[in-house]
Design a protein around this motif. Structure first.
Motif, PDB file in Angstrom:
ATOM      1  N   ASP A 120      44.303  67.285  73.850  1.00 29.54           N
ATOM      2  CA  ASP A 120      43.601  68.483  73.386  1.00 29.54           C
ATOM      3  C   ASP A 120      42.124  68.241  73.087  1.00 29.54           C
ATOM      4  O   ASP A 120      41.425  69.172  72.675  1.00 29.54           O
TER       5      ASP A 120
ATOM      6  N   ARG B 162      39.336  70.636  74.214  1.00 26.99           N
ATOM      7  CA  ARG B 162      39.345  72.019  73.752  1.00 26.99           C
ATOM      8  C   ARG B 162      38.715  72.123  72.365  1.00 26.99           C
ATOM      9  O   ARG B 162      39.276  71.608  71.390  1.00 26.99           O
TER      10      ARG B 162
ATOM     11  N   VAL C 130      36.177  81.445  70.884  1.00 24.65           N
ATOM     12  CA  VAL C 130      37.101  80.374  70.535  1.00 24.65           C
ATOM     13  C   VAL C 130      38.006  80.870  69.416  1.00 24.65           C
ATOM     14  O   VAL C 130      37.523  81.404  68.409  1.00 24.65           O
TER      15      VAL C 130
END
Length: 375
Positions: free
Chosen positions: A139, A142, A194
């Motif tokens: 991850d 991200r 986001v």
């Protein structure tokens, strides 16, 4: 981990020799700005640190912008003991400067004075916090997944303030950044949508306007303000004199950093109100009826207002900050019977027995007083 040892990363490169960058000056954020990665030294520092430590570049820039508006202030510390573009802190309760030195092998002096080393150090600390907070390797690309690490970077031992800090960073990330160095180099990120993955911070209530902070159900004395109380060891309950003065301060630091500092029992200082530069948001930290420790002998009879920013940088003194602060001061004057004049609304530097210089030469007293008086 010993100094000089490179910590584990995905696809990490060896140490990168990059020339030291000059201090940066604030420019307004812009969602339309396109990313720019070179050829200037500051852009290279952000890009190379992001690649070395696996931190998304835009997130790294947003953290720096939220901490210092990308201004290293020539190695001078903030009020909370933070240094450089990434605001690496050396204080009794926070040690990100020392952590960065251990993680990167750079000396503490380099981290304080060299923007390239400082940016690299901040990225290293963020990566170590990603490891500690369980951000998985898959991850790391991200930005949304980095929320717990960002929250820890802002406040390692106060979950509520960690959320407050991280929410600010992700607001900056969403809006984008456009800044220019004193040498004319532009540092930009595009705005992006986001949805932060808050993890353990999901159920932590952020500071909010009104009576939300226990154990004091009354909330703020000034209705538009957030109520985030200072540590009880940083002020004295009650008053020994009638209130007759409002004192204007400049924090030498950021909004969230200032709020955090007054919640830290090691600081032994406080103020009644803190005003944010970008939008004029107000946080109350000490009740009007209690004595904040902000101006020595004047404490018993005064109310203190800290303003996000630095004395030497006029860009922090925005229209939103002036208007919000003036509205607050007018309210305090009316509430406590304080005349709206320069004998009773003063700067920290004008208080006898104080060695501070704030609010400094860039503070526009004529404009401020016109606003206080309804102009």
């Amino acid at each position: 981990m010993h100094p000089g040892t490179l910590p584990r990363t995905r696809g990490r490169k060896a140490l990168l020799g990059v020339a030291a960058a000059t201090a940066l000056a604030l420019a307004a954020p812009s969602a339309a700005a396109a990313p720019e990665t070179g050829p200037g030294p500051v852009n290279r520092a952000f890009s190379q640190a992001a690649e070395e430590f696996g931190v998304p570049r835009d997130l790294l820039v947003a953290v720096a912008f939220g901490e210092t508006r990308l201004d290293g202030h020539d190695g001078e510390p903030s009020h909370a003991g933070g240094y450089g573009v990434m605001h690496l802190v050396s204080s009794p309760r926070r040690h990100t400067l020392e952590e960065a030195a251990e993680l990167t092998g750079a000396s503490e002096r380099e981290l304080r004075h060299d923007n390239t080393a400082n940016i690299r150090g901040g990225a290293a600390v963020l990566e170590s916090y990603a490891d500690r907070t369980g951000v998985s390797e898959r991850d790391r690309d991200r930005p949304a997944a980095w929320y717990p690490a960002v929250a820890r970077y802002g406040s390692p031992d106060d979950l509520r303030m960690g959320r407050f800090y991280a929410d600010t960073v992700y607001t900056i990330l969403e809006g984008g950044v456009r800044a220019r160095t004193s040498q004319g180099e532009r540092v930009t990120t595009p705005g992006r949508k986001v949805r932060p993955e808050r993890g353990r911070y999901t159920d932590v209530p952020p500071p909010a306007p009104g009576p939300t902070e226990k154990p004091d159900p009354r909330g703020a004395d000034y209705p538009p303000a957030r109520w985030v109380p200072a540590h009880p060891g940083n002020y004295r309950a009650g008053r020994s004199a009638a209130i007759d003065t409002v004192i204007v301060h400049v924090a030498q630091g950021t909004y969230t950093g200032t709020v955090n500092w007054f919640r830290n029992p090691a600081s032994r200082v406080s103020t009644h109100y803190v005003v944010r530069s970008s939008d004029g948001e107000v946080t109350q930290m000490v009740r009007d009826a209690d004595t904040a420790w902000h101006a020595r002998d004047a404490n018993p009879r005064s109310l203190g207002i800290e303003h996000e920013g630095y004395v030497a940088d006029a860009t922090w003194f925005t229209d939103a900050l002036y208007r919000a602060s003036a509205a607050l001061t007018a309210h305090l004057c009316d509430t406590h019977g304080i005349p709206r004049d320069r004998e009773h609304i003063v700067g920290h530097t004008e208080v006898p027995g104080n060695s501070h210089t704030d609010p400094g030469p860039h503070w526009d007293w004529d404009r401020y007083m016109e606003l206080v008086n309804g102009g």
